[in-house]
Design a protein around this motif. Structure first.
Motif, short mmCIF file in Angstrom:
data_model
loop_
_atom_site.label_atom_id
_atom_site.label_comp_id
_atom_site.label_asym_id
_atom_site.label_seq_id
_atom_site.Cartn_x
_atom_site.Cartn_y
_atom_site.Cartn_z
N ILE A 167 38.57 48.42 28.26
CA ILE A 167 38.65 47.61 29.38
C ILE A 167 40.17 47.41 29.74
N LEU A 168 40.88 47.04 28.72
CA LEU A 168 42.34 46.93 29.26
C LEU A 168 43.14 48.07 30.16
N PRO A 169 42.82 49.21 29.45
CA PRO A 169 43.35 50.64 30.00
C PRO A 169 43.17 50.43 31.70
N TRP A 170 42.03 49.81 32.20
CA TRP A 170 41.66 49.73 33.76
C TRP A 170 42.07 48.42 34.37
N GLU A 171 42.78 47.49 33.69
CA GLU A 171 43.14 46.26 34.21
C GLU A 171 43.99 46.19 35.39
N GLY A 172 45.07 47.32 35.35
CA GLY A 172 46.08 47.36 36.52
C GLY A 172 45.01 48.01 37.62
N LEU A 173 44.40 49.01 37.54
CA LEU A 173 43.35 49.49 38.70
C LEU A 173 42.61 48.52 39.24
N VAL A 174 41.88 47.68 38.47
CA VAL A 174 41.29 46.58 38.80
C VAL A 174 41.85 45.71 39.51
N ARG A 175 42.85 45.09 39.07
CA ARG A 175 43.83 44.24 39.60
C ARG A 175 44.49 44.73 40.99
N ASN A 176 44.67 45.98 41.44
CA ASN A 176 45.26 46.50 42.60
C ASN A 176 43.89 46.23 43.49
N TRP A 177 42.95 46.95 43.10
CA TRP A 177 41.84 46.93 43.63
C TRP A 177 41.10 45.60 44.21
N LEU A 178 41.41 44.56 43.52
CA LEU A 178 41.14 43.16 43.82
C LEU A 178 41.96 42.83 44.86
N ARG A 179 43.29 42.92 44.65
CA ARG A 179 44.36 42.46 45.66
C ARG A 179 43.92 43.34 46.99
N ARG A 180 43.59 44.46 47.07
CA ARG A 180 43.50 44.96 48.22
C ARG A 180 42.21 44.63 48.91
N ARG A 181 41.07 44.66 48.10
CA ARG A 181 39.86 44.26 48.82
C ARG A 181 39.75 42.75 49.06
N TRP A 182 39.91 42.23 47.88
CA TRP A 182 39.62 40.51 47.89
C TRP A 182 40.57 39.65 47.75
N GLY A 183 41.86 39.96 47.91
CA GLY A 183 42.94 39.26 47.71
C GLY A 183 43.30 38.13 48.45
N HIS A 184 42.64 38.10 49.75
CA HIS A 184 42.68 37.26 50.83
C HIS A 184 41.60 36.03 50.49
N ALA A 185 40.82 36.25 49.82
CA ALA A 185 39.58 35.64 49.57
C ALA A 185 39.40 34.84 48.31
N VAL A 186 40.22 35.43 47.07
CA VAL A 186 39.85 35.00 45.90
C VAL A 186 41.21 35.15 45.04
N GLU A 187 41.51 34.19 44.06
CA GLU A 187 42.41 33.96 43.17
C GLU A 187 42.34 35.29 42.25
N VAL A 188 42.92 36.30 42.33
CA VAL A 188 42.96 37.68 41.64
C VAL A 188 43.07 37.34 40.02
N GLU A 189 44.08 36.66 39.83
CA GLU A 189 44.10 36.30 38.23
C GLU A 189 43.00 35.54 37.59
N ASP A 190 42.49 34.79 38.49
CA ASP A 190 41.31 33.94 37.77
C ASP A 190 40.23 34.48 37.76
N VAL A 191 39.74 35.54 38.71
CA VAL A 191 38.63 36.70 38.52
C VAL A 191 39.01 37.55 37.28
N LEU A 192 39.99 38.05 37.14
CA LEU A 192 40.27 38.59 36.05
C LEU A 192 39.83 38.05 34.79
N GLN A 193 40.55 36.78 34.68
CA GLN A 193 40.50 35.95 33.37
C GLN A 193 38.94 35.67 33.07
N GLU A 194 38.12 35.17 34.26
CA GLU A 194 36.63 35.27 34.03
C GLU A 194 35.96 36.38 33.67
N ALA A 195 36.54 37.31 34.05
CA ALA A 195 35.78 38.64 33.75
C ALA A 195 35.73 38.72 32.22
N TYR A 196 36.95 38.79 31.55
CA TYR A 196 37.28 38.92 30.39
C TYR A 196 36.67 37.89 29.41
#
Length: 97
Positions: A14-43
């Motif tokens: 999982i950890l090796p993909w965190e940067g890719l997932v974070r960037n995808w979240l920011r590009r796709r959903w960054g306007h609608a959600v708190e990216v760090e909160d979503v990642l924390q909840e996923a973990y």
């Protein structure tokens, strides 16, 4: 299942993909959600799994988990918005009586 096994799996799969997932979240959903909160909840969700035996691809599982969290968050926000509209403050309504 042993939490050390899951922690090791998260570190490897999982950890090796965190940067890719974070960037995808920011590009796709960054306007609608708190990216760090979503990642924390996923973990948190992944760490609470009883077993990882059903997971064939860690990267795909991580993306799916994150996407599900975003969609749940958007549904909740939509429901809250609708509820706010139906529970408008009636104190500003003029009574013609």
């Amino acid at each position: 299942m042993d939490s050390d096994i899951i922690a090791g799996w998260v570190a490897e799969e999982i950890l090796p993909w965190e940067g890719l997932v974070r960037n995808w979240l920011r590009r796709r959903w960054g306007h609608a959600v708190e990216v760090e909160d979503v990642l924390q909840e996923a973990y948190c969700r992944i760490a609470s799994l009883q077993s990882i035996d059903h997971i064939a691809n860690g990267k795909a599982y991580f993306f799916t988990t994150v996407q599900s969290l975003v969609l749940d968050s958007l549904r909740r926000a939509k429901t809250m918005g609708a509820r706010e509209l139906t529970e408008m403050d009636e104190s500003c309504v003029l009574d013609e009586a």
